[in-house]
Write a protein that holds these residues in place. Structure first.
Motif, PDB file in Angstrom:
ATOM      1  N   THR A 178      -5.168 -10.135   0.008  1.00 40.74           N
ATOM      2  CA  THR A 178      -5.699 -11.002   0.256  1.00 40.74           C
ATOM      3  C   THR A 178      -4.683 -12.569  -0.903  1.00 40.74           C
ATOM      4  O   THR A 178      -4.626 -13.564   0.046  1.00 40.74           O
ATOM      5  CB  THR A 178      -7.430 -11.573  -0.898  1.00 40.74           C
ATOM      6  N   THR A 202      -4.785   3.468   0.758  1.00 46.23           N
ATOM      7  CA  THR A 202      -4.817   2.571  -0.673  1.00 46.23           C
ATOM      8  C   THR A 202      -4.084   1.477  -0.876  1.00 46.23           C
ATOM      9  O   THR A 202      -3.388   0.939  -1.738  1.00 46.23           O
ATOM     10  CB  THR A 202      -4.089   3.264  -1.247  1.00 46.23           C
ATOM     11  N   ALA A 218     -14.624  -6.127   4.783  1.00 48.74           N
ATOM     12  CA  ALA A 218     -15.153  -6.931   3.402  1.00 48.74           C
ATOM     13  C   ALA A 218     -14.888  -7.692   2.742  1.00 48.74           C
ATOM     14  O   ALA A 218     -14.869  -9.065   2.097  1.00 48.74           O
ATOM     15  CB  ALA A 218     -15.289  -5.521   2.741  1.00 48.74           C
ATOM     16  N   ILE A 219     -13.910  -8.218   3.069  1.00 51.48           N
ATOM     17  CA  ILE A 219     -13.064  -9.539   2.975  1.00 51.48           C
ATOM     18  C   ILE A 219     -12.422 -10.630   4.160  1.00 51.48           C
ATOM     19  O   ILE A 219     -11.911 -11.270   3.168  1.00 51.48           O
ATOM     20  CB  ILE A 219     -11.882  -8.653   1.898  1.00 51.48           C
ATOM     21  N   ASN A 274       1.330  -1.321   0.028  1.00 51.92           N
ATOM     22  CA  ASN A 274       0.057   0.179   0.055  1.00 51.92           C
ATOM     23  C   ASN A 274       1.304   1.351   0.387  1.00 51.92           C
ATOM     24  O   ASN A 274       2.094   1.595   0.205  1.00 51.92           O
ATOM     25  CB  ASN A 274      -0.565  -0.206   1.680  1.00 51.92           C
ATOM     26  N   LYS A 312     -12.986  -2.519   4.175  1.00 54.02           N
ATOM     27  CA  LYS A 312     -12.536  -2.797   3.211  1.00 54.02           C
ATOM     28  C   LYS A 312     -11.293  -3.932   3.831  1.00 54.02           C
ATOM     29  O   LYS A 312     -12.293  -5.539   2.807  1.00 54.02           O
ATOM     30  CB  LYS A 312     -11.609  -2.349   2.706  1.00 54.02           C
ATOM     31  N   VAL A 362      -9.578   2.010   5.504  1.00 53.62           N
ATOM     32  CA  VAL A 362      -8.933   1.103   5.571  1.00 53.62           C
ATOM     33  C   VAL A 362      -9.856  -0.311   6.379  1.00 53.62           C
ATOM     34  O   VAL A 362      -9.787  -0.819   5.561  1.00 53.62           O
ATOM     35  CB  VAL A 362      -7.641   0.535   5.699  1.00 53.62           C
ATOM     36  N   LEU A 416      -6.063  -3.912  -1.449  1.00 56.34           N
ATOM     37  CA  LEU A 416      -6.600  -5.144  -1.082  1.00 56.34           C
ATOM     38  C   LEU A 416      -6.599  -6.588  -1.789  1.00 56.34           C
ATOM     39  O   LEU A 416      -6.376  -7.816  -0.600  1.00 56.34           O
ATOM     40  CB  LEU A 416      -8.169  -5.096  -0.831  1.00 56.34           C
TER      41      LEU A 416
END
Length: 289
Positions: free
Chosen positions: A79, A72, A102-103, A68, A99, A96, A75
């Motif tokens: 992952t 930013t 979410a994963i 990053n 985000k 962050v 992702l």
């Protein structure tokens, strides 16, 4: 303005996704330079699989993938690394955390505003990554280094100090300074100086060179991270634009180009000693960084 971005902090609660009963993470991603420094300091380096773009310490950091900039985070790359834990600082949380949630990636964001936050962050990270005893020792040693300086300069005169954390390299444009509420401002006081920067909401604020004239510091600590080699600047020469300022007249413009000095990690002890060297050289005549 990388150094300023890396210093800005946000208000509000810090996430506590990591619980003490979680298994020891084997694959950690650090998205903050200060976190990376702490992980190395507590002996968790072998667990780190990736770091942020701005991490410079330890030397082996060059062998880690970068995920990053500041807020930013890549992702897809995160992952792919299959981390057990992502660790950052509070300023990154609102950028962050959602985000990562979410994963389905577990995360921890530690406070980084003042020195007590730094000590607490070391221990919090240590507990989260299975190095609690090492973290307790590192936090205690760091606190001791800071307090030794406080004792050494007690009852000394307190010269007026301006701590500059960012500006356009080679110029006195867009000057950003450490203000009340930041750990750097706190260090100025511990090192025996009077921090004179006007208040700002985040602990760091922008001032003009005309404001520097008005403030008239006796000591300037310039922490701007400038290019090396042919593009390098001479900070003392840059500040000659303000010859009316007492710090410039007395040759007390001091440059600190090491990036670790502006990070809220265990290196605050070393930074405090360096500040004391600049502010009270009669007490700390020689300090190596």
């Amino acid at each position: 303005m990388v150094s300023l971005i890396a210093l800005q902090t946000c208000k509000g609660p810090v996430s506590q996704q990591v619980q003490r009963d979680e298994p020891r993470p084997a694959r950690i991603v650090s998205i903050s330079p200060s976190v990376t420094e702490i992980l190395y300091g507590i002996g968790a380096w072998s667990q780190v699989v990736a770091v942020s773009e701005y991490c410079t310490y330890p030397a082996d950091v060059v062998n880690k993938p970068r995920v990053n900039g500041w807020g930013t985070t890549n992702l897809e790359q995160v992952t792919a690394l299959k981390p057990d834990l992502v660790i950052g600082v509070d300023a990154q949380e609102t950028l962050v955390l959602g985000k990562l949630n979410a994963i389905g990636v577990r995360s921890l964001f530690v406070k980084s505003q003042n020195l007590e936050d730094v000590y607490a962050a070391i221990e919090q990270i240590g507990r989260a990554v299975g190095h609690a005893s090492e973290a307790t020792e590192l936090a205690a040693r760091t606190r001791s280094e800071v307090e030794q300086v406080r004792t050494a300069v007690a009852n000394r005169p307190r010269p007026r100090v301006l701590c500059v954390v960012d500006r356009v390299p080679g110029t006195l444009r867009d000057i950003y300074v450490a203000t009340r509420g930041s750990f750097l401002d706190e260090i100025v006081g511990i090192a025996g100086g009077e921090a004179i920067a006007p208040p700002a909401g985040s602990g760091y604020g922008k001032i003009s060179k005309e404001a520097v004239l008005t403030l008239d510091p006796e000591v300037i600590i310039d922490m701007v991270q400038t290019p090396k080699g042919k593009l390098a600047e001479d900070p003392k020469l840059v500040w000659q634009e303000l010859t009316e300022v007492r710090a410039v007249q007395a040759g007390r413009v001091n440059s600190m180009g090491d990036a670790t000095a502006i990070h809220p990690s265990q290196f605050v002890g070393r930074t405090t000693r360096l500040f004391a060297h600049y502010i009270h050289p009669e007490v700390f005549p020689q300090v190596s960084y």
